[in-house]
Design a protein around this motif. Structure first.
Motif, PDB file in Angstrom:
ATOM      1  N   LYS A 177       0.823  -1.205   0.000  1.00 22.48           N
ATOM      2  CA  LYS A 177       0.000   0.000   0.000  1.00 22.48           C
ATOM      3  C   LYS A 177       0.859   1.257   0.000  1.00 22.48           C
ATOM      4  N   THR A 178       1.992   1.195   0.647  1.00 21.06           N
ATOM      5  CA  THR A 178       2.861   2.372   0.742  1.00 21.06           C
ATOM      6  C   THR A 178       4.029   2.344  -0.247  1.00 21.06           C
ATOM      7  N   ASN A 179       4.178   1.244  -0.945  1.00 21.88           N
ATOM      8  CA  ASN A 179       5.293   1.131  -1.894  1.00 21.88           C
ATOM      9  C   ASN A 179       4.839   0.372  -3.142  1.00 21.88           C
ATOM     10  N   HIS A 180       4.278   1.103  -4.080  1.00 27.20           N
ATOM     11  CA  HIS A 180       3.832   0.492  -5.331  1.00 27.20           C
ATOM     12  C   HIS A 180       3.873   1.525  -6.450  1.00 27.20           C
ATOM     13  N   THR A 181       3.905   1.030  -7.672  1.00 29.76           N
ATOM     14  CA  THR A 181       3.851   1.930  -8.834  1.00 29.76           C
ATOM     15  C   THR A 181       2.586   1.681  -9.646  1.00 29.76           C
ATOM     16  N   MET A 182       1.827   0.670  -9.277  1.00 28.12           N
ATOM     17  CA  MET A 182       0.541   0.377  -9.915  1.00 28.12           C
ATOM     18  C   MET A 182      -0.429  -0.153  -8.868  1.00 28.12           C
ATOM     19  N   ALA A 183      -1.638   0.389  -8.870  1.00 25.65           N
ATOM     20  CA  ALA A 183      -2.693  -0.108  -7.990  1.00 25.65           C
ATOM     21  C   ALA A 183      -3.816  -0.697  -8.845  1.00 25.65           C
ATOM     22  N   LYS A 199      -5.135   3.720 -16.193  1.00 22.54           N
ATOM     23  CA  LYS A 199      -5.035   5.162 -16.033  1.00 22.54           C
ATOM     24  C   LYS A 199      -3.586   5.505 -15.671  1.00 22.54           C
ATOM     25  N   PRO A 200      -2.769   5.848 -16.651  1.00 20.94           N
ATOM     26  CA  PRO A 200      -1.333   6.053 -16.404  1.00 20.94           C
ATOM     27  C   PRO A 200      -0.999   7.207 -15.472  1.00 20.94           C
ATOM     28  N   VAL A 201      -1.783   8.285 -15.508  1.00 18.27           N
ATOM     29  CA  VAL A 201      -1.491   9.427 -14.644  1.00 18.27           C
ATOM     30  C   VAL A 201      -1.701   9.049 -13.182  1.00 18.27           C
ATOM     31  N   GLN A 202      -2.752   8.276 -12.924  1.00 19.90           N
ATOM     32  CA  GLN A 202      -3.063   7.849 -11.554  1.00 19.90           C
ATOM     33  C   GLN A 202      -2.365   6.543 -11.183  1.00 19.90           C
ATOM     34  N   HIS A 203      -1.701   5.917 -12.141  1.00 17.53           N
ATOM     35  CA  HIS A 203      -1.016   4.636 -11.911  1.00 17.53           C
ATOM     36  C   HIS A 203      -2.012   3.564 -11.453  1.00 17.53           C
ATOM     37  N   GLN A 204      -3.171   3.527 -12.094  1.00 23.36           N
ATOM     38  CA  GLN A 204      -4.235   2.623 -11.666  1.00 23.36           C
ATOM     39  C   GLN A 204      -4.804   1.786 -12.804  1.00 23.36           C
ATOM     40  N   ILE A 205      -5.089   0.514 -12.484  1.00 27.31           N
ATOM     41  CA  ILE A 205      -5.969  -0.292 -13.313  1.00 27.31           C
ATOM     42  C   ILE A 205      -7.298  -0.319 -12.569  1.00 27.31           C
ATOM     43  N   LEU A 206      -8.333   0.175 -13.215  1.00 28.65           N
ATOM     44  CA  LEU A 206      -9.662   0.196 -12.594  1.00 28.65           C
ATOM     45  C   LEU A 206     -10.535  -0.892 -13.191  1.00 28.65           C
ATOM     46  N   LEU A 207     -11.259  -1.603 -12.334  1.00 29.30           N
ATOM     47  CA  LEU A 207     -12.221  -2.618 -12.752  1.00 29.30           C
ATOM     48  C   LEU A 207     -13.605  -2.131 -12.374  1.00 29.30           C
ATOM     49  N   GLU A 208     -14.524  -2.206 -13.313  1.00 29.57           N
ATOM     50  CA  GLU A 208     -15.881  -1.731 -13.026  1.00 29.57           C
ATOM     51  C   GLU A 208     -16.630  -2.750 -12.159  1.00 29.57           C
ATOM     52  N   GLN A 209     -17.075  -2.306 -10.985  1.00 27.72           N
ATOM     53  CA  GLN A 209     -17.713  -3.186 -10.012  1.00 27.72           C
ATOM     54  C   GLN A 209     -18.982  -3.841 -10.567  1.00 27.72           C
ATOM     55  N   ALA A 210     -19.842  -3.056 -11.198  1.00 28.31           N
ATOM     56  CA  ALA A 210     -21.114  -3.593 -11.703  1.00 28.31           C
ATOM     57  C   ALA A 210     -20.880  -4.673 -12.747  1.00 28.31           C
ATOM     58  N   ASP A 211     -19.959  -4.405 -13.674  1.00 29.57           N
ATOM     59  CA  ASP A 211     -19.667  -5.391 -14.710  1.00 29.57           C
ATOM     60  C   ASP A 211     -19.090  -6.659 -14.091  1.00 29.57           C
ATOM     61  N   TYR A 212     -18.223  -6.500 -13.117  1.00 28.90           N
ATOM     62  CA  TYR A 212     -17.609  -7.651 -12.444  1.00 28.90           C
ATOM     63  C   TYR A 212     -18.686  -8.528 -11.791  1.00 28.90           C
TER      64      TYR A 212
END
Length: 303
Positions: free
Chosen positions: A121-127, A142-155
């Motif tokens: 949580k405190t040491n990562h480059t991608m969440a 999302k490269p600026v936020q360093h995030q892979i987002l998964l849509e909850q409803a679709d999941y």
């Protein structure tokens, strides 16, 4: 999969465009081989010789290589100077955590070394996170936020969809095999005495056996959570696709590549294969892997 990820250096999301700036070295022209003149129709696979060039070569030809092989260096924000991505799964969903772990292993196995490593949580480059926001995609990078987002409803919706498709495929396969057995048996005893009685008896027994098999599989899909397992495997491929974007890969024009815009994982609907598998179905192919190796080489040269 309907992707909402990088498309030609732009993030597309519900009709809104967010430009992404990319700093590239000035490129020099590279000669095209006979096989590479089809770039408009397919996404090219970097050759082994292309992957053995010097840093200077990659540095001065970065832009040309990006155009030729569909690379986007602006997406490589999660890569460290050591060419490693430290991944933290922000979701508490254990199945998502398993999917992420599988996706990391898919890339690491195919690349031959660790590119995606476990972060904290405190040491990562991608969440990797879930979002409740409704979108037109199952996941995106999302490269600026360093995030892979998964849509909850679709999941959440995927579970019943996978279960129904798995049951339908399982039923169709069982019925086809049964009909073929009955037909073959009928041909075998066609000239024998009491054909009708023997045929009808065999037919009834086969239908009864198949119905029991179908009912057992339906029961197992739910009680043994085969559908949950299939969703875990599906999202391993979805996450692996988004991880490919983080390495600098744009969508592939080749339908069978894992980096295709609408890549699929047909095996997740196969009851027998899902039940027997422990590690899912790695769909990364040579084009995906060689493009990633090239993108990593260019990143190393530019940094």
């Amino acid at each position: 999969m309907n992707r909402d990820s990088f498309r030609g250096g732009i993030i597309l999301k519900r009709g809104r465009f967010f430009a992404v700036a990319a700093t590239l070295m000035t490129a020099v022209a590279l000669p095209l081989s006979a096989q590479e003149t089809t770039a408009h129709a397919t996404t090219l696979t970097p050759s082994s010789s292309m992957l053995r060039q010097s840093k200077n070569y990659y540095r001065f030809n970065a832009r040309t290589l990006a155009n030729r092989y569909g690379l986007n260096y602006a997406a490589q924000t999660a890569l460290t100077r050591q060419e490693v991505v430290r991944v933290y799964v922000a979701s508490s969903n254990t199945q998502v955590q398993k999917s992420a772990k599988l996706a990391m292993s898919y890339w690491n196995q195919k690349l031959g070394h660790t590119v995606f490593a476990k972060g904290t949580k405190t040491n990562h480059t991608m969440a990797i996170s879930m979002t409740a926001k409704n979108t037109s995609a199952d996941a995106w990078w999302k490269p600026v936020q360093h995030q892979i987002l998964l849509e909850q409803a679709d999941y959440n919706q995927q579970l019943s969809l996978i279960r129904n498709k798995m049951i339908n495929q399982s039923t169709s396969t069982a019925v086809t095999k049964t009909n073929n057995r009955i037909l073959a048996y009928g041909h075998k005893i066609a000239r024998q005495v009491n054909f009708a009685h023997r045929y009808n008896t065999y037919r009834a027994a086969q239908i009864n056996q198949t119905q029991k098999q179908i009912n057992t599989q339906k029961w197992n899909i739910t009680t043994q959570k085969i559908d949950v397992k299939a969703r875990t495997f599906k999202y391993a491929n979805i996450i692996a696709h988004e991880m490919g974007h983080s390495l600098g890969l744009q969508h592939s024009a080749n339908s069978k590549d894992a980096m295709a815009a609408n890549s699929t994982t047909p095996n997740i609907y196969n009851y027998s294969k899902v039940k027997a598998s422990k590690n899912g179905f790695n769909t990364l192919d040579k084009t995906d892997v060689n493009r990633a190796k090239l993108a990593l080489s260019v990143h190393d040269a530019l940094h």
